[in-house]
Motif scaffolding. Sequence first.
Motif, PDB file in Angstrom:
ATOM      1  N   ASP A  24       0.855  -1.173   0.000  1.00 25.92           N
ATOM      2  CA  ASP A  24       0.000   0.000   0.000  1.00 25.92           C
ATOM      3  C   ASP A  24       0.896   1.230   0.000  1.00 25.92           C
ATOM      4  O   ASP A  24       2.124   1.114   0.096  1.00 25.92           O
TER       5      ASP A  24
ATOM      6  N   HIS B  95      -2.730   6.221   2.117  1.00 19.48           N
ATOM      7  CA  HIS B  95      -3.880   5.358   2.319  1.00 19.48           C
ATOM      8  C   HIS B  95      -3.640   4.324   3.406  1.00 19.48           C
ATOM      9  O   HIS B  95      -4.509   4.064   4.242  1.00 19.48           O
TER      10      HIS B  95
ATOM     11  N   CYS C 226      -5.994  -0.472   5.942  1.00 18.85           N
ATOM     12  CA  CYS C 226      -6.382   0.890   5.587  1.00 18.85           C
ATOM     13  C   CYS C 226      -6.004   1.801   6.744  1.00 18.85           C
ATOM     14  O   CYS C 226      -6.129   1.412   7.915  1.00 18.85           O
TER      15      CYS C 226
ATOM     16  N   VAL D  19     -11.928   7.280 -11.875  1.00 24.94           N
ATOM     17  CA  VAL D  19     -12.618   6.082 -11.406  1.00 24.94           C
ATOM     18  C   VAL D  19     -13.555   6.384 -10.235  1.00 24.94           C
ATOM     19  O   VAL D  19     -14.665   5.837 -10.145  1.00 24.94           O
ATOM     20  N   LYS D  20     -13.162   7.277  -9.352  1.00 27.60           N
ATOM     21  CA  LYS D  20     -14.020   7.568  -8.208  1.00 27.60           C
ATOM     22  C   LYS D  20     -15.271   8.329  -8.639  1.00 27.60           C
ATOM     23  O   LYS D  20     -16.372   8.080  -8.129  1.00 27.60           O
TER      24      LYS D  20
ATOM     25  N   LYS E 131     -17.589   5.745 -10.379  1.00 27.37           N
ATOM     26  CA  LYS E 131     -18.297   4.908  -9.403  1.00 27.37           C
ATOM     27  C   LYS E 131     -19.467   5.666  -8.782  1.00 27.37           C
ATOM     28  O   LYS E 131     -20.558   5.121  -8.598  1.00 27.37           O
TER      29      LYS E 131
ATOM     30  N   TYR F 297      -8.066  -0.246  -9.980  1.00 30.59           N
ATOM     31  CA  TYR F 297      -9.306   0.308  -9.419  1.00 30.59           C
ATOM     32  C   TYR F 297     -10.507   0.128 -10.337  1.00 30.59           C
ATOM     33  O   TYR F 297     -11.644   0.378  -9.936  1.00 30.59           O
ATOM     34  N   TRP F 298     -10.262  -0.302 -11.572  1.00 29.61           N
ATOM     35  CA  TRP F 298     -11.361  -0.602 -12.488  1.00 29.61           C
ATOM     36  C   TRP F 298     -11.704  -2.089 -12.485  1.00 29.61           C
ATOM     37  O   TRP F 298     -12.599  -2.521 -13.200  1.00 29.61           O
TER      38      TRP F 298
ATOM     39  N   LYS G  20     -11.643  -7.038  -7.649  1.00 26.69           N
ATOM     40  CA  LYS G  20     -10.700  -6.634  -6.613  1.00 26.69           C
ATOM     41  C   LYS G  20     -11.375  -5.924  -5.431  1.00 26.69           C
ATOM     42  O   LYS G  20     -10.723  -5.244  -4.658  1.00 26.69           O
TER      43      LYS G  20
ATOM     44  N   ASN H 170     -13.580  -3.414  -5.456  1.00 29.53           N
ATOM     45  CA  ASN H 170     -13.557  -1.971  -5.658  1.00 29.53           C
ATOM     46  C   ASN H 170     -14.947  -1.362  -5.813  1.00 29.53           C
ATOM     47  O   ASN H 170     -15.116  -0.353  -6.484  1.00 29.53           O
TER      48      ASN H 170
ATOM     49  N   TRP I  90     -17.535  -1.936  -7.544  1.00 27.80           N
ATOM     50  CA  TRP I  90     -18.300  -2.081  -8.781  1.00 27.80           C
ATOM     51  C   TRP I  90     -19.381  -3.155  -8.632  1.00 27.80           C
ATOM     52  O   TRP I  90     -20.495  -3.001  -9.117  1.00 27.80           O
TER      53      TRP I  90
END
Length: 254
Positions: free
Chosen positions: A66, A70, A115, A177-178, A181, A221-222, A226, A228, A230
């Motif tokens: 990581d 984050h 996290c 991506v954020k 979403k 992230y797509w 994983k 994420n 979606w």
Amino acid sequence: MIKKPILASIWGSDMPIDETEGWKNLSNIINQFSKEFDLEKVFIKSDFRELLNIRKLNEEILAINDNWWHGLQHGISIISHGVIYAYKKQIGNILIASSHSTRDLEERGVEVIPCGSSPIIDNYFKFSNCKVIHDGFDFTRQEKIGKIVDYVNTNDKKVYIKVCWESISGKNCSSCVKCCKSMLGILAEKQDPNLFGFEFDESILDEVYEKVSNPENYGVYWDINKGNYWKHIFERFQEDPEYWKEKKEFKMDF
């Protein structure tokens, strides 16, 4: 019991402190929100992210798979900026919004998601007469969006949902991506993302389909597999297939 929180925003967290125009736009959005909901607000300006050699720190913690912000810094740093104000105003609770949820833990088969902001960290942060609450951990991101949409529909309110960390304009870019979403999450709740601070049209769906179908080309992230978020968005669409079948302007083929 209706809570009346004081909205605390840090200039220097997502928005660099030398971005005066971007901060002007963002602070205007926050001002409008506080007036719409009759809430107090406080702005905190801090160079805390610029004081550290983030590149060097990222290299040092590669073992946790990581990055420094984050994985370790953001939760405690953001909370700590509220400590002095909370003490001065004799505030008993600081709320920090959750990133993950109990369902995320169940789906991944783990007890903890690595996290820098987590119930096992934030809820144990105490000082003086104040405690910290890692808020909303029982709800998925999609469920939170649903609650916002339901509230707006019921109370005829306007809400600008600022989510973007890519743009320094202070507004959502509507392409990262954020943002994608968030736009699809709102759409899945049968609302127009344009009413929540985004620039959305059906062409964005084609872009999302392309990227989630080929995450190896666009980044992790797509990747739907994983964890994420979606999956939860698409599940929400699939709860009412007949509704979306009638929406000819949207190609819902997932």
